[in-house]
Design a protein around this motif. Structure first.
Motif, PDB file in Angstrom:
ATOM      1  N   MET A   1      56.779  94.497  43.678  1.00 21.19           N
ATOM      2  CA  MET A   1      56.858  95.788  43.043  1.00 21.19           C
ATOM      3  C   MET A   1      55.448  96.230  42.687  1.00 21.19           C
ATOM      4  N   ILE A   2      55.190  97.503  42.843  1.00 16.34           N
ATOM      5  CA  ILE A   2      53.867  98.051  42.592  1.00 16.34           C
ATOM      6  C   ILE A   2      53.990  99.153  41.548  1.00 16.34           C
ATOM      7  N   LEU A   3      53.164  99.102  40.539  1.00 16.53           N
ATOM      8  CA  LEU A   3      53.084 100.161  39.547  1.00 16.53           C
ATOM      9  C   LEU A   3      51.828 100.957  39.855  1.00 16.53           C
ATOM     10  N   ILE A   4      51.992 102.238  40.162  1.00 18.20           N
ATOM     11  CA  ILE A   4      50.864 103.095  40.507  1.00 18.20           C
ATOM     12  C   ILE A   4      50.239 103.625  39.217  1.00 18.20           C
ATOM     13  N   GLN A   5      48.924 103.442  39.089  1.00 18.90           N
ATOM     14  CA  GLN A   5      48.203 103.899  37.918  1.00 18.90           C
ATOM     15  C   GLN A   5      46.861 104.459  38.329  1.00 18.90           C
ATOM     16  N   ILE A   6      46.284 105.254  37.469  1.00 22.37           N
ATOM     17  CA  ILE A   6      44.962 105.813  37.724  1.00 22.37           C
ATOM     18  C   ILE A   6      43.909 104.850  37.195  1.00 22.37           C
ATOM     19  N   ASN A   7      42.817 104.728  37.939  1.00 25.78           N
ATOM     20  CA  ASN A   7      41.649 103.941  37.520  1.00 25.78           C
ATOM     21  C   ASN A   7      41.938 102.476  37.239  1.00 25.78           C
ATOM     22  N   VAL A   8      42.830 101.884  37.984  1.00 27.56           N
ATOM     23  CA  VAL A   8      43.040 100.446  37.882  1.00 27.56           C
ATOM     24  C   VAL A   8      41.992  99.793  38.765  1.00 27.56           C
ATOM     25  N   ILE A   9      41.221  98.915  38.219  1.00 28.93           N
ATOM     26  CA  ILE A   9      40.103  98.338  38.957  1.00 28.93           C
ATOM     27  C   ILE A   9      40.538  97.183  39.848  1.00 28.93           C
ATOM     28  N   LYS A  10      41.561  96.460  39.467  1.00 22.65           N
ATOM     29  CA  LYS A  10      41.928  95.229  40.166  1.00 22.65           C
ATOM     30  C   LYS A  10      42.319  95.463  41.626  1.00 22.65           C
ATOM     31  N   TYR A  11      43.177  96.415  41.896  1.00 23.33           N
ATOM     32  CA  TYR A  11      43.648  96.663  43.257  1.00 23.33           C
ATOM     33  C   TYR A  11      43.673  98.156  43.561  1.00 23.33           C
ATOM     34  N   THR A  37      53.749  99.416  26.391  1.00 23.49           N
ATOM     35  CA  THR A  37      54.744  98.339  26.539  1.00 23.49           C
ATOM     36  C   THR A  37      55.177  98.180  27.994  1.00 23.49           C
ATOM     37  N   GLU A  38      55.284  99.285  28.720  1.00 23.25           N
ATOM     38  CA  GLU A  38      55.648  99.214  30.134  1.00 23.25           C
ATOM     39  C   GLU A  38      54.545  98.527  30.936  1.00 23.25           C
ATOM     40  N   ILE A  39      53.310  98.849  30.643  1.00 26.62           N
ATOM     41  CA  ILE A  39      52.179  98.229  31.332  1.00 26.62           C
ATOM     42  C   ILE A  39      52.125  96.736  31.023  1.00 26.62           C
ATOM     43  N   ALA A  40      52.383  96.371  29.775  1.00 32.75           N
ATOM     44  CA  ALA A  40      52.389  94.961  29.393  1.00 32.75           C
ATOM     45  C   ALA A  40      53.468  94.182  30.141  1.00 32.75           C
ATOM     46  N   GLU A  41      54.641  94.785  30.338  1.00 31.03           N
ATOM     47  CA  GLU A  41      55.717  94.126  31.085  1.00 31.03           C
ATOM     48  C   GLU A  41      55.297  93.863  32.528  1.00 31.03           C
ATOM     49  N   VAL A  42      54.618  94.810  33.138  1.00 28.04           N
ATOM     50  CA  VAL A  42      54.145  94.630  34.514  1.00 28.04           C
ATOM     51  C   VAL A  42      53.113  93.510  34.568  1.00 28.04           C
ATOM     52  N   ASP A  43      52.200  93.496  33.617  1.00 31.61           N
ATOM     53  CA  ASP A  43      51.164  92.459  33.602  1.00 31.61           C
ATOM     54  C   ASP A  43      51.758  91.060  33.432  1.00 31.61           C
ATOM     55  N   GLU A  44      52.857  90.948  32.716  1.00 28.42           N
ATOM     56  CA  GLU A  44      53.492  89.649  32.484  1.00 28.42           C
ATOM     57  C   GLU A  44      54.359  89.195  33.660  1.00 28.42           C
ATOM     58  N   ALA A  45      54.833  90.122  34.460  1.00 27.92           N
ATOM     59  CA  ALA A  45      55.718  89.789  35.586  1.00 27.92           C
ATOM     60  C   ALA A  45      54.920  89.132  36.709  1.00 27.92           C
ATOM     61  N   MET A  48      54.908  91.562  40.249  1.00 29.73           N
ATOM     62  CA  MET A  48      54.513  92.961  40.122  1.00 29.73           C
ATOM     63  C   MET A  48      52.997  93.069  40.011  1.00 29.73           C
ATOM     64  N   ASN A  49      52.452  94.139  40.565  1.00 28.88           N
ATOM     65  CA  ASN A  49      51.018  94.405  40.484  1.00 28.88           C
ATOM     66  C   ASN A  49      50.791  95.851  40.076  1.00 28.88           C
ATOM     67  N   ARG A  50      49.718  96.058  39.340  1.00 27.73           N
ATOM     68  CA  ARG A  50      49.277  97.425  39.052  1.00 27.73           C
ATOM     69  C   ARG A  50      48.192  97.772  40.055  1.00 27.73           C
ATOM     70  N   ILE A  51      48.309  98.917  40.669  1.00 28.85           N
ATOM     71  CA  ILE A  51      47.309  99.341  41.642  1.00 28.85           C
ATOM     72  C   ILE A  51      46.951 100.796  41.393  1.00 28.85           C
ATOM     73  N   SER A  52      45.928 101.238  42.080  1.00 30.07           N
ATOM     74  CA  SER A  52      45.464 102.610  41.957  1.00 30.07           C
ATOM     75  C   SER A  52      45.483 103.285  43.323  1.00 30.07           C
ATOM     76  N   ILE A  53      45.697 104.578  43.306  1.00 27.93           N
ATOM     77  CA  ILE A  53      45.543 105.365  44.533  1.00 27.93           C
ATOM     78  C   ILE A  53      44.323 106.275  44.403  1.00 27.93           C
ATOM     79  N   GLY A  54      43.484 105.997  43.418  1.00 25.28           N
ATOM     80  CA  GLY A  54      42.248 106.755  43.227  1.00 25.28           C
ATOM     81  C   GLY A  54      42.111 107.298  41.816  1.00 25.28           C
ATOM     82  N   ARG A  55      41.054 108.084  41.620  1.00 27.59           N
ATOM     83  CA  ARG A  55      40.757 108.600  40.289  1.00 27.59           C
ATOM     84  C   ARG A  55      41.436 109.925  39.972  1.00 27.59           C
ATOM     85  N   ARG A  56      41.981 110.559  40.964  1.00 23.64           N
ATOM     86  CA  ARG A  56      42.623 111.854  40.736  1.00 23.64           C
ATOM     87  C   ARG A  56      43.952 111.696  40.021  1.00 23.64           C
TER      88      ARG A  56
END
Length: 79
Positions: A1-11, A37-45, A48-56
């Motif tokens: 599972m991928i959580l799309i976020q802005i400015n995530v540096i890891k991926y 809290t939602e971001i923390a759940e992803v980080d603990e799973a 699941m990974n948090r990724i970015s599609i860019g700065r926009r």
């Protein structure tokens, strides 16, 4: 599972797709962003990974099309 976020540096999405991925489920948050809290759940799973599609900052209704376009392009150039 991928959580799309802005400015995530890891991926970034394109780097994540370079792995042997069999299936992808991506989650695009509301225009106000994900709750801490939602971001923390992803980080603990573990699956699941948090990724970015860019700065926009994209609107919710266009972010899904953007992610699918990146995935489709990447899959087609691998063939």
């Amino acid at each position: 599972m991928i959580l799309i976020q802005i400015n995530v540096i890891k991926y970034y999405l394109i780097n994540y797709l370079n792995n042997d991925i069999k299936e992808i489920l991506f989650v695009i948050g509301p225009e106000g962003g994900f709750a801490d809290t939602e971001i923390a759940e992803v980080d603990e799973a573990k699956n699941m990974n948090r990724i970015s599609i860019g700065r926009r900052i994209l609107r919710t209704e266009t972010a899904g099309m953007t992610v699918m376009s990146i995935i489709m392009y990447h899959l087609e150039i691998q063939e």
